[in-house]
Design an enzyme around this catalytic site. Structure first.
Site, PDB file in Angstrom:
ATOM      1  N   TRP A   1      15.197  14.562   9.889  1.00 53.93           N
ATOM      2  CA  TRP A   1      13.863  14.890   9.412  1.00 53.93           C
ATOM      3  C   TRP A   1      13.172  15.792  10.435  1.00 53.93           C
ATOM      4  CZ3 TRP A   1      11.964  12.674   4.798  1.00 53.93           C
ATOM      5  CH2 TRP A   1      10.646  13.036   4.476  1.00 53.93           C
TER       6      TRP A   1
ATOM      7  N   HIS B   1       8.969   0.106   7.622  1.00 56.61           N
ATOM      8  CA  HIS B   1       8.870   1.566   7.643  1.00 56.61           C
ATOM      9  C   HIS B   1       7.550   2.050   7.052  1.00 56.61           C
ATOM     10  CE1 HIS B   1       9.960   5.716   7.537  1.00 56.61           C
ATOM     11  NE2 HIS B   1      10.216   5.765   6.243  1.00 56.61           N
TER      12      HIS B   1
ATOM     13  N   HIS C   1       8.600   4.409  -2.128  1.00 59.19           N
ATOM     14  CA  HIS C   1       8.740   3.430  -1.051  1.00 59.19           C
ATOM     15  C   HIS C   1       7.865   2.194  -1.312  1.00 59.19           C
ATOM     16  CE1 HIS C   1      10.612   6.682   1.362  1.00 59.19           C
ATOM     17  NE2 HIS C   1      11.118   5.699   2.082  1.00 59.19           N
TER      18      HIS C   1
END
EC number: 3.5.1.9
Length: 216
Positions: free
Chosen positions: A21, A62, A165
């Protein structure tokens, strides 16, 4: 007699060339000792990398400040019957219609094969095929415990609200990202994809494999 089933490696390679990333920790590999050099009797390597490198598992931590860490994730979610679903190459996202035929124990774990998977290990994609939150809720209703994708994220790369997510968090489904499914035909398999036991980790690298599903 027992039939030996070949393993299909669906993991990305990890090396200093592995794309990460943008702005994340790059993979660093060094030798800290070399046999027959500096009087060392062994080779010793050192590895530094992001927890989201290559094929990996995201933990709730996360996206949630007090979420579950990787060492708290249920291991049985990462081993067992799975189905590889080939998503239309032109699909902008993974929608409920891509999974409307899934049912029964063969679909406890669902892995999405998309156009995102064509990126080589050393190239970061410009865009990915995200998973729509409605799809995640539909899978939860069907009893799915794990969702996987060949994209590096279940959300668009420029997303900041991370709807997929959070849908995973709301439903309790665990996810695998960064799979390699290019040469894997759609169908039923057995998945083995255990994350590293990183205490307090927000994610963990995985060596993910498939093998032919045993006869019912």
């Amino acid at each position: 007699p027992l039939r030996r089933m070949a393993l299909i490696d669906i993991s990305r390679s990890v090396s200093p060339a592995t794309a990460v990333w943008p702005g994340d920790q790059e993979v660093q590999w060094t030798w800290t000792a070399r046999r027959n050099e500096d009087e060392s009797s062994v080779n010793l390597g050192s590895l530094r990398l992001s927890t989201h490198t290559g094929t990996h598992v995201d933990a709730p931590l996360h996206v949630k400040r007090q979420g579950q860490a990787t060492d708290d994730l249920p291991l049985d979610s990462f081993v067992g019957p799975a189905r590889v679903v080939d998503v239309n190459a032109n699909a902008p996202s993974v929608r409920p219609e891509h999974v409307d035929r899934l049912d029964g124990p063969s679909a406890e774990r669902v892995l999405f094969k998309t156009s995102s998977g064509v990126s080589p290990d050393d190239e970061w994609p410009d865009a990915v095929v995200p998973i729509h939150p409605d799809t995640i809720h539909a899978l939860a209703d069907a009893g799915v415990s794990l969702v996987g994708t060949d994209a590096p994220s279940v959300d668009p790369l420029d997303s900041t609200d991370l709807p997929a997510h959070h849908a995973l968090l709301d439903t309790g489904i665990v996810n695998l990202e960064g799979l390699v499914l290019t040469d894997v035909p759609p169908g039923r398999y057995e998945l083995i994809a255990l994350p590293l036991k990183i205490v307090g980790g927000d994610a963990a690298p995985v060596r993910a494999v498939l093998r032919d599903a045993p006869d019912p």
